[in-house]
Design an enzyme around this catalytic site. Structure first.
Site, mmCIF file in Angstrom:
data_model
loop_
_atom_site.group_PDB
_atom_site.id
_atom_site.type_symbol
_atom_site.label_atom_id
_atom_site.label_comp_id
_atom_site.label_asym_id
_atom_site.label_seq_id
_atom_site.Cartn_x
_atom_site.Cartn_y
_atom_site.Cartn_z
ATOM 1 N N ASP A 247 0.874 -1.174 0.000
ATOM 2 C CA ASP A 247 0.000 0.000 0.000
ATOM 3 C C ASP A 247 0.911 1.223 0.000
ATOM 4 O O ASP A 247 1.452 1.605 1.040
ATOM 5 C CB ASP A 247 -0.897 -0.013 1.240
ATOM 6 C CG ASP A 247 -1.732 1.247 1.373
ATOM 7 O OD1 ASP A 247 -1.721 2.082 0.445
ATOM 8 O OD2 ASP A 247 -2.397 1.411 2.421
ATOM 9 N N TYR B 164 -9.109 14.647 -9.007
ATOM 10 C CA TYR B 164 -8.092 14.006 -9.842
ATOM 11 C C TYR B 164 -7.173 15.054 -10.482
ATOM 12 O O TYR B 164 -5.938 14.942 -10.419
ATOM 13 C CB TYR B 164 -8.773 13.167 -10.921
ATOM 14 C CG TYR B 164 -7.829 12.384 -11.798
ATOM 15 C CD1 TYR B 164 -7.253 11.198 -11.353
ATOM 16 C CD2 TYR B 164 -7.514 12.822 -13.083
ATOM 17 C CE1 TYR B 164 -6.383 10.475 -12.156
ATOM 18 C CE2 TYR B 164 -6.643 12.101 -13.897
ATOM 19 C CZ TYR B 164 -6.082 10.939 -13.435
ATOM 20 O OH TYR B 164 -5.219 10.224 -14.238
ATOM 21 N N LYS C 194 -3.019 15.797 -10.064
ATOM 22 C CA LYS C 194 -2.106 15.793 -11.206
ATOM 23 C C LYS C 194 -1.407 17.140 -11.378
ATOM 24 O O LYS C 194 -0.236 17.199 -11.762
ATOM 25 C CB LYS C 194 -2.855 15.403 -12.478
ATOM 26 C CG LYS C 194 -3.416 13.976 -12.449
ATOM 27 C CD LYS C 194 -2.345 12.942 -12.158
ATOM 28 C CE LYS C 194 -2.872 11.522 -12.154
ATOM 29 N NZ LYS C 194 -1.831 10.527 -11.867
#
Length: 344
Positions: free
Chosen positions: A133, A225, A229
């Site tokens: 993880d 998201y 980024k």
């Protein structure tokens, strides 16, 4: 090659610029003297603009190479290199692992899912899977210790793992939001803090960051998201600067990759929305090929694997920027996470 092309264009421009007046005479071409002169002026302007373009390309390449003219590829022996790829069991990461293996590179995959069945037996001999993880600093340390014990210190780190939600700002749950930032950006600190010290000691390494074209363009339904980024751009730039100015180790390469829509599980739930914009969808092999070519060339830089205008969209007038964002507003219209969608 860029430098040679630049010098050739510069030489042609200077020859034409310093050439005799007779170049504009009717003897040069079967036109009138006036038309010949106009044509020569046009060629001069064309060469001048071409020269500016080539000089810009050379300067960009020089800057990306830490202001060093040469990349010392002789220090890389691919059959003795070890690459760590996060999220390497499927998608872009798996294809990247397969392509690196074809060059003899040993690959250690960090993922929460086992390797996909796409890996052939001969590839599996060079690919090792470590369940990890990556959002947990302790888990990354334990995996790194196992990798160093099994293979030695990695010289290549590809932070590729990523997850995607399809929720509006008001819809996304705290759990999904935290998981998104933990996997997509916080994990980069975990892996770099674990593997970079060995690279600095050896003054050799390559850290590659998989970002997205959404780093340049935030749009409805994927704000979390796009935020992660965009954060990776700052991470890449800051890491590059620290390697040069804090650790005095410009030999370590850094690359950030901006793929456009790619055919992975991340777009399963929104593929119809993507198609409605007529945007191209890349194959994972094409993305992996570009990434491996960059690694094998021992080069730093940015790989923009999509419409180049996306990288400059913020330089456009605001009204044009907003038209582009409006065009993307209906790509994400489902309520989903990664590849699992539920109807509204």
């Amino acid at each position: 090659m860029q430098l040679v092309r630049c010098l050739v264009v510069a030489a042609a421009y200077l020859v034409l610029l310093a050439g005799p007046v007779s170049y504009a005479s009717p003897k040069l071409l079967p036109f009138s003297q006036e038309r010949n002169a106009t044509l020569i002026r046009f060629i001069k302007w064309f060469l001048a603009l071409w020269l500016v373009r080539e000089v810009n390309a050379v300067l960009n390449s020089w800057a990306e190479n830490r202001w060093m003219w040469k990349s010392d590829k002789s220090s890389w022996d691919w059959k003795n290199e070890i690459a760590v790829i996060t999220g390497g069991s499927r998608g872009i990461g798996a294809m990247l692992a397969k392509r690196l293996v074809s060059h003899g590179v040993k690959v250690a995959v960090l993922d929460v899912e086992p390797l996909s069945d796409d890996f052939q037996d001969d590839e599996c001999r060079l690919v090792s899977f470590y369940r990890c993880d990556i959002s947990s600093r302790d888990a990354v340390h334990m995996a790194a210790e196992a990798i160093r014990s099994d293979h030695g210190s990695p010289s290549i780190l590809v932070n590729n793992a990523g997850i995607g939600n399809a929720n509006s700002i008001l819809e996304v749950s705290p759990e999904r939001l935290r998981a998104m930032f933990d996997v997509n950006i916080i994990s980069h600190w975990n892996t770099v803090q674990e593997f970079l010290p060995d690279m600095i000691e050896k003054r050799k390494g390559h850290i590659m960051t998989t970002s997205s074209m959404s780093a340049f363009l935030g749009f409805a339904g994927a704000v979390d998201y796009a935020s992660t980024k965009a954060g990776l751009t700052a991470f890449h730039e800051g890491l590059t600067q620290e390697l040069k100015h804090r650790y005095k180790c410009p030999q370590i390469k850094t690359t950030i990759v901006y793929p456009t829509w790619t055919r992975t599980r991340l777009i399963t739930a929104i593929e119809k929305g993507i198609q409605s914009t007529r945007a191209p969808i890349m194959d994972t092999k094409d993305v992996a090929d570009a990434m491996v070519n960059q690694i094998i060339a021992a080069k730093s830089g940015q790989l923009i694997l999509g419409p180049s205008i996306a990288a400059t969209v913020r330089a456009l007038p605001i009204w044009l920027q907003e038209l582009v964002r409006d065009h993307m507003a209906h790509v994400v219209t489902v309520n989903a996470t990664t590849a699992v969608a539920s109807s509204r």
